[in-house]
Design an enzyme around this catalytic site. Sequence first.
Site, short mmCIF file in Angstrom:
data_model
loop_
_atom_site.label_atom_id
_atom_site.label_comp_id
_atom_site.label_asym_id
_atom_site.label_seq_id
_atom_site.Cartn_x
_atom_site.Cartn_y
_atom_site.Cartn_z
N PHE A 148 -16.63 66.48 -24.14
CA PHE A 148 -17.45 65.60 -23.30
C PHE A 148 -16.55 64.95 -22.26
O PHE A 148 -15.57 64.29 -22.62
CB PHE A 148 -18.08 64.55 -24.22
CG PHE A 148 -18.92 63.50 -23.57
CD1 PHE A 148 -20.26 63.74 -23.29
CD2 PHE A 148 -18.39 62.25 -23.28
CE1 PHE A 148 -21.06 62.74 -22.73
CE2 PHE A 148 -19.18 61.25 -22.72
CZ PHE A 148 -20.52 61.50 -22.45
N GLY A 184 -13.77 53.84 -16.43
CA GLY A 184 -13.83 53.78 -17.89
C GLY A 184 -15.13 53.13 -18.30
O GLY A 184 -16.18 53.78 -18.33
N ARG A 217 -0.33 48.51 -59.17
CA ARG A 217 0.84 47.74 -58.73
C ARG A 217 0.96 46.45 -59.55
O ARG A 217 0.04 45.61 -59.52
CB ARG A 217 0.69 47.40 -57.23
CG ARG A 217 1.70 46.43 -56.70
CD ARG A 217 3.08 47.00 -56.69
NE ARG A 217 4.00 46.18 -55.92
CZ ARG A 217 5.32 46.34 -55.94
NH1 ARG A 217 5.87 47.29 -56.70
NH2 ARG A 217 6.09 45.57 -55.21
N GLN A 265 -6.52 36.42 -57.78
CA GLN A 265 -7.74 36.06 -57.04
C GLN A 265 -7.64 36.35 -55.54
O GLN A 265 -8.61 36.73 -54.91
CB GLN A 265 -8.08 34.59 -57.27
CG GLN A 265 -8.68 34.38 -58.65
CD GLN A 265 -9.18 32.97 -58.84
OE1 GLN A 265 -8.83 32.07 -58.09
NE2 GLN A 265 -9.97 32.77 -59.87
N GLU A 278 -16.00 55.68 -26.71
CA GLU A 278 -17.47 55.70 -26.63
C GLU A 278 -18.03 54.31 -26.30
O GLU A 278 -19.06 53.89 -26.81
CB GLU A 278 -18.10 56.31 -27.88
CG GLU A 278 -17.97 57.82 -27.85
CD GLU A 278 -18.83 58.57 -28.83
OE1 GLU A 278 -19.98 58.15 -29.04
OE2 GLU A 278 -18.35 59.57 -29.35
N GLY A 279 -17.29 53.62 -25.43
CA GLY A 279 -17.68 52.29 -25.01
C GLY A 279 -16.92 51.25 -25.80
O GLY A 279 -17.03 51.19 -27.02
N1 COS Z 1 -30.58 55.14 -21.53
C1 COS Z 1 -31.13 55.64 -20.39
N2 COS Z 1 -30.93 55.10 -19.17
C2 COS Z 1 -30.17 54.01 -19.11
C3 COS Z 1 -29.56 53.42 -20.25
C4 COS Z 1 -29.81 54.03 -21.50
N3 COS Z 1 -29.28 53.53 -22.62
N4 COS Z 1 -28.83 52.35 -19.88
C5 COS Z 1 -28.98 52.25 -18.55
N5 COS Z 1 -29.78 53.26 -18.08
C6 COS Z 1 -30.20 53.46 -16.71
C7 COS Z 1 -30.89 52.22 -16.20
O1 COS Z 1 -32.29 52.26 -16.49
C8 COS Z 1 -30.64 52.31 -14.72
O2 COS Z 1 -31.55 53.25 -14.15
P1 COS Z 1 -32.20 53.00 -12.67
O3 COS Z 1 -31.04 53.03 -11.71
O4 COS Z 1 -33.15 54.12 -12.51
O5 COS Z 1 -32.84 51.63 -12.74
C9 COS Z 1 -29.25 52.91 -14.62
O6 COS Z 1 -29.07 53.63 -15.85
C10 COS Z 1 -28.14 51.89 -14.44
O7 COS Z 1 -28.20 50.97 -15.52
P2 COS Z 1 -27.31 49.64 -15.58
O8 COS Z 1 -27.51 48.87 -14.31
O9 COS Z 1 -27.59 48.95 -16.88
O10 COS Z 1 -25.83 50.23 -15.61
P3 COS Z 1 -24.43 49.51 -15.48
O11 COS Z 1 -23.68 50.13 -14.38
O12 COS Z 1 -24.60 48.03 -15.48
O13 COS Z 1 -23.68 49.99 -16.81
C11 COS Z 1 -22.93 49.98 -19.06
C12 COS Z 1 -24.08 49.73 -18.05
C13 COS Z 1 -21.73 49.11 -18.87
C14 COS Z 1 -23.63 49.65 -20.38
C15 COS Z 1 -22.52 51.47 -19.01
O14 COS Z 1 -21.81 51.75 -17.85
C16 COS Z 1 -21.69 51.87 -20.22
O15 COS Z 1 -22.23 52.14 -21.30
N6 COS Z 1 -20.36 51.93 -20.03
C17 COS Z 1 -19.46 52.42 -21.07
C18 COS Z 1 -19.22 53.86 -20.85
C19 COS Z 1 -18.64 54.50 -22.05
O16 COS Z 1 -19.13 54.32 -23.16
N7 COS Z 1 -17.60 55.27 -21.82
C20 COS Z 1 -16.95 55.99 -22.87
C21 COS Z 1 -17.13 57.45 -22.61
S1 COS Z 1 -17.09 58.40 -24.04
S2 COS Z 1 -15.26 58.34 -24.66
#
Ligand code: COS
Length: 421
Positions: free
Chosen positions: A112, A120, A258, A269, A354-355
């Site tokens: 992925f 990030g 141990r 405890q 994964e976030g």
């Molecule tokens: N499922 C489906 N759509 C989603 C969603 C979800 N869980 N969360 C957000 N969206 C959609 C929103 O509805 C929005 O759509 P529209 O533009 O059509 O309105 C769009 O995505 C943007 O959403 P939002 O404004 O909430 O996004 P942000 O840029 O504020 O980001 C976070 C939100 C920070 C939560 C996101 O970027 C994230 O999860 N980041 C971490 C990434 C990650 O996990 N990386 C690790 C990779 S794997 S090692």
Amino acid sequence: MWRERARNVAEKVVRPLAAKYDREQEYPWEIKEAIAKAGLMGVWIPEEYGGAGGGVIDLCICVEELSGACGGGGVLYAVIVLGTFPVLVGGTEEQKHRFLRPIAKGEKLISFGLSEKFAGSDAASLRATAVKDGDSYVLNGEKKWNTNGGAADIYTVFAVTDPASKSRRTSAIMVEMGTPGFRIGKVEDKMGIRCVPVVEIHFENCRVPAKNLLGEVPGMGFKHAMATLDKARPGVAAQAVGLAQGALEYAMVYAGYREQFGAPISSFQMIQAMLADMATKTEAARNLVYVAALAVDTAAPNVSKLSAMCKLFATDTAMEVTTDAVQIFGGYGYMRDYPIEKYMRDAKITQIYEGTNQVQRMVVARSLVKESLGLKHLLDFIPKEIQKGVNDPETLKRLAEESKRLAEETLGSVDVPTHNA
Ligand code: COS
């Protein structure tokens, strides 16, 4: 059934090899083969695409068991889950058959590719591009922290297809190993999870058939990524539960044997309190993971929140429990001669990938803010001036008059300060 099968692989194959691959930092092909032979590769893939048709709950149980024996063994499996979810979430029927079947059979591995050096937590700010050219997309740029890179045959890559768009900027594209212009770059030297490679991948005019764009509709990348993470985060949480349980079991055995001050340390405890807290937190994490996994499987409306909650709680628990397990092992715990310090090293990344857990808290909090709008029946129980907003002059005037009246009723005539300051 899945638990038994996974535990069998974990005990017979994964645990005995854990230290060797941690040391060598090589991909453990025999572990992958054993997982495939046990029929675990397609657990979560629907039967029509060659899988067993299980749910996220089933894959979480497998990840938990494998991770209990070795964090890397769990990731080796969970990362395949992560790579396939975008296809399940957004792929066409043809793409699901083409990409999922060989994975379910254990013939191919997947990876992925979302994160980049400069993207990030802010997953919307990708820079890698995919430009349409005839019936192809031409990819340029690079990806960072690509778990399974080099071992995998198929890469789910997120790239910018429409730089001008805000909400439809990125798309997911399936890239196969060996495609000209696709290259594995730096191989990371990691603190934990050392048997699964993490690499940089590079694209230089890498031409991919347009039919590999997920869903064949550009611009859905961010949504596909977010929906994928909602489904995959219980898997990371299950890794964490496995690590916590595995470390707890080692600590229980060590503490029972141990002896200090003429008695097993498990009779003291302070050690008992540690073990009790470790077990309680691990059990709580496990149950939250299962609740979240079932929420994914039943498409419950609060999936994002529950997935984030279980990921942050289980991974914070794993860090705490594995650290305490090292503490119980004392000096032995700090040495690489014994498996326990590896659990602590393996646990750390679960709070990051994964976030990050900071992002999980943000997802949970955003969800709570939205939910609060549905709790109007509680409005009567919060201060009136808070309900109406301090910036509404009419409300402020009315509230000032009301408080003056109330004060006069109780204290006689007084000067009551207004809210206008
Ligand atoms: N499922 C489906 N759509 C989603 C969603 C979800 N869980 N969360 C957000 N969206 C959609 C929103 O509805 C929005 O759509 P529209 O533009 O059509 O309105 C769009 O995505 C943007 O959403 P939002 O404004 O909430 O996004 P942000 O840029 O504020 O980001 C976070 C939100 C920070 C939560 C996101 O970027 C994230 O999860 N980041 C971490 C990434 C990650 O996990 N990386 C690790 C990779 S794997 S090692």
